[in-house]
Enzyme design. Sequence first.
Site, PDB file in Angstrom:
ATOM      1  N   ARG A 265      -1.347  -5.057  -8.884  1.00 60.74           N
ATOM      2  CA  ARG A 265      -0.822  -4.851  -7.541  1.00 60.74           C
ATOM      3  C   ARG A 265      -0.011  -6.065  -7.107  1.00 60.74           C
ATOM      4  O   ARG A 265      -0.536  -7.175  -7.005  1.00 60.74           O
ATOM      5  CB  ARG A 265      -1.986  -4.614  -6.557  1.00 60.74           C
ATOM      6  CG  ARG A 265      -1.642  -4.723  -5.071  1.00 60.74           C
ATOM      7  CD  ARG A 265      -0.747  -3.611  -4.608  1.00 60.74           C
ATOM      8  NE  ARG A 265      -0.435  -3.734  -3.187  1.00 60.74           N
ATOM      9  CZ  ARG A 265       0.649  -3.223  -2.624  1.00 60.74           C
ATOM     10  NH1 ARG A 265       1.530  -2.569  -3.357  1.00 60.74           N
ATOM     11  NH2 ARG A 265       0.870  -3.355  -1.342  1.00 60.74           N
TER      12      ARG A 265
ATOM     13  N   ASP B 118      13.954  -0.257  -5.803  1.00 64.85           N
ATOM     14  CA  ASP B 118      12.602  -0.242  -5.249  1.00 64.85           C
ATOM     15  C   ASP B 118      12.569  -1.247  -4.103  1.00 64.85           C
ATOM     16  O   ASP B 118      12.893  -2.428  -4.295  1.00 64.85           O
ATOM     17  CB  ASP B 118      11.589  -0.631  -6.337  1.00 64.85           C
ATOM     18  CG  ASP B 118      10.148  -0.715  -5.818  1.00 64.85           C
ATOM     19  OD1 ASP B 118       9.865  -0.099  -4.776  1.00 64.85           O
ATOM     20  OD2 ASP B 118       9.326  -1.400  -6.457  1.00 64.85           O
TER      21      ASP B 118
ATOM     22  N   GLN C  42       5.808  -1.948   3.257  1.00 65.88           N
ATOM     23  CA  GLN C  42       5.173  -2.337   4.507  1.00 65.88           C
ATOM     24  C   GLN C  42       6.178  -2.316   5.651  1.00 65.88           C
ATOM     25  O   GLN C  42       7.384  -2.434   5.448  1.00 65.88           O
ATOM     26  CB  GLN C  42       4.557  -3.740   4.382  1.00 65.88           C
ATOM     27  CG  GLN C  42       3.153  -3.759   3.798  1.00 65.88           C
ATOM     28  CD  GLN C  42       3.163  -3.547   2.292  1.00 65.88           C
ATOM     29  OE1 GLN C  42       4.190  -3.742   1.662  1.00 65.88           O
ATOM     30  NE2 GLN C  42       2.042  -3.164   1.729  1.00 65.88           N
TER      31      GLN C  42
ATOM     32  N   THR D 122       4.415   1.131  -8.786  1.00 72.76           N
ATOM     33  CA  THR D 122       3.800   1.559 -10.050  1.00 72.76           C
ATOM     34  C   THR D 122       4.716   2.547 -10.762  1.00 72.76           C
ATOM     35  O   THR D 122       4.933   2.461 -11.972  1.00 72.76           O
ATOM     36  CB  THR D 122       2.427   2.211  -9.785  1.00 72.76           C
ATOM     37  OG1 THR D 122       1.584   1.269  -9.120  1.00 72.76           O
ATOM     38  CG2 THR D 122       1.768   2.637 -11.092  1.00 72.76           C
TER      39      THR D 122
ATOM     40  N   GLU E 256       1.450   0.668  -0.480  1.00 72.22           N
ATOM     41  CA  GLU E 256       0.335   1.099  -1.323  1.00 72.22           C
ATOM     42  C   GLU E 256       0.370   2.584  -1.669  1.00 72.22           C
ATOM     43  O   GLU E 256      -0.652   3.215  -1.908  1.00 72.22           O
ATOM     44  CB  GLU E 256      -1.019   0.740  -0.668  1.00 72.22           C
ATOM     45  CG  GLU E 256      -1.102  -0.720  -0.278  1.00 72.22           C
ATOM     46  CD  GLU E 256      -2.366  -1.409  -0.754  1.00 72.22           C
ATOM     47  OE1 GLU E 256      -3.045  -0.899  -1.643  1.00 72.22           O
ATOM     48  OE2 GLU E 256      -2.651  -2.480  -0.213  1.00 72.22           O
TER      49      GLU E 256
END
Length: 368
Positions: free
Chosen positions: A189, A211, A215, A54, A49
């Site tokens: 998301r 990418d 987590q 993005t 996050e």
Amino acid sequence: MGNCLAETDEDRARLSLEAKRNKQLDKELQLEEKAGRLVHKLLLLGAGESGKSTFFKQLVRIHDKGYDVNSRRAFERSIYKNIINSVYFLFKAVDTYGYTLDSKTVGLRDFFEETAPVDEEANWLIDDKMGDAIKAIWTDPAVQTAFKNRDDKATMFYLFDGAEYFFNKIDEVKADKYIPDEEDIVRCRIRTSGIIEKSFEIKGNHFRIFDVGGQRAERRKWIHCFQNVTAVMFIASLSCYNQSLFEDASSNRMTEAILLFEDISNSHWFAETAIILFLNKHDIFQQKIKSIPITECPSLAHFEGEGYEKSLAFIQMVFETSCQSPSQCVYTHVTTATNKQNVESIFESVQDIVIRKSMAEAGLLVNA
């Protein structure tokens, strides 16, 4: 990076496949280089996050062919799921902190909970009736209070950053002919699992960008991307200083990001690699710092200043000084990954850093 060992047969099988895939990618890079085509391998890393994916989607939008209609349609289900889950989180906060819904909203909640999916494999869809219910729920005073208090220490709860954006355009989302636009895709998301790769050619320079999931459970896959990297682009959220990890409520998000950056920037894998630090979600941070000090983060508790400028400078200092390699230089940028112009401008600087680094390695520059 001692957490990179597989724990089960399934883990070992998956990691073996990913290792083979990375070897194949490295072979392709070597073949391209032999053909006289210098390829810059860029690795996007960061905690969950942080806005890492993005940033990646913005690069696809700017430097690739963007997203065609079929590609945009592929995001519909995830957007519906983002919105529906956000309503569930808001209702949970209303219950937890004792807010009172209007009587009309109570009825809409009953309809929502009877109709909205909860199962991962369900048909996630927002039709006209569901969209109208969500629109009315969003305007309820108790829901708005819960939303506004979501970052307060006494009434905190998780809500993804794009929730308000999608609630405010629910009339478009619920339409029969809704197709996500590129801004919707950037705001959507989707947790990155595994490794996503894209190749770009910009002004005659070839970039390959990877990418990988942020987590903790995803990080064991990172090691298979570490070879032959030109630059690491590490994304850290500025606004997460008072939040806990999604996967571990006892751990502070910014502390996690600082420790992870320290691990990456001092790793032997990247001793000769450019480290580019993006302090992201600047727009959210700028608003949050007005009411919530950065001392809420245990790793920043010794900060004695106040205000936006000093807080930002202190966070940057903490990250940069965690890199203790004498040969390493950290290039820092303050970013808002949801802002296309901001990403486009900053990636121009990244290209310059990467190209100069490659030229220095080739002996064409004295210093990188």
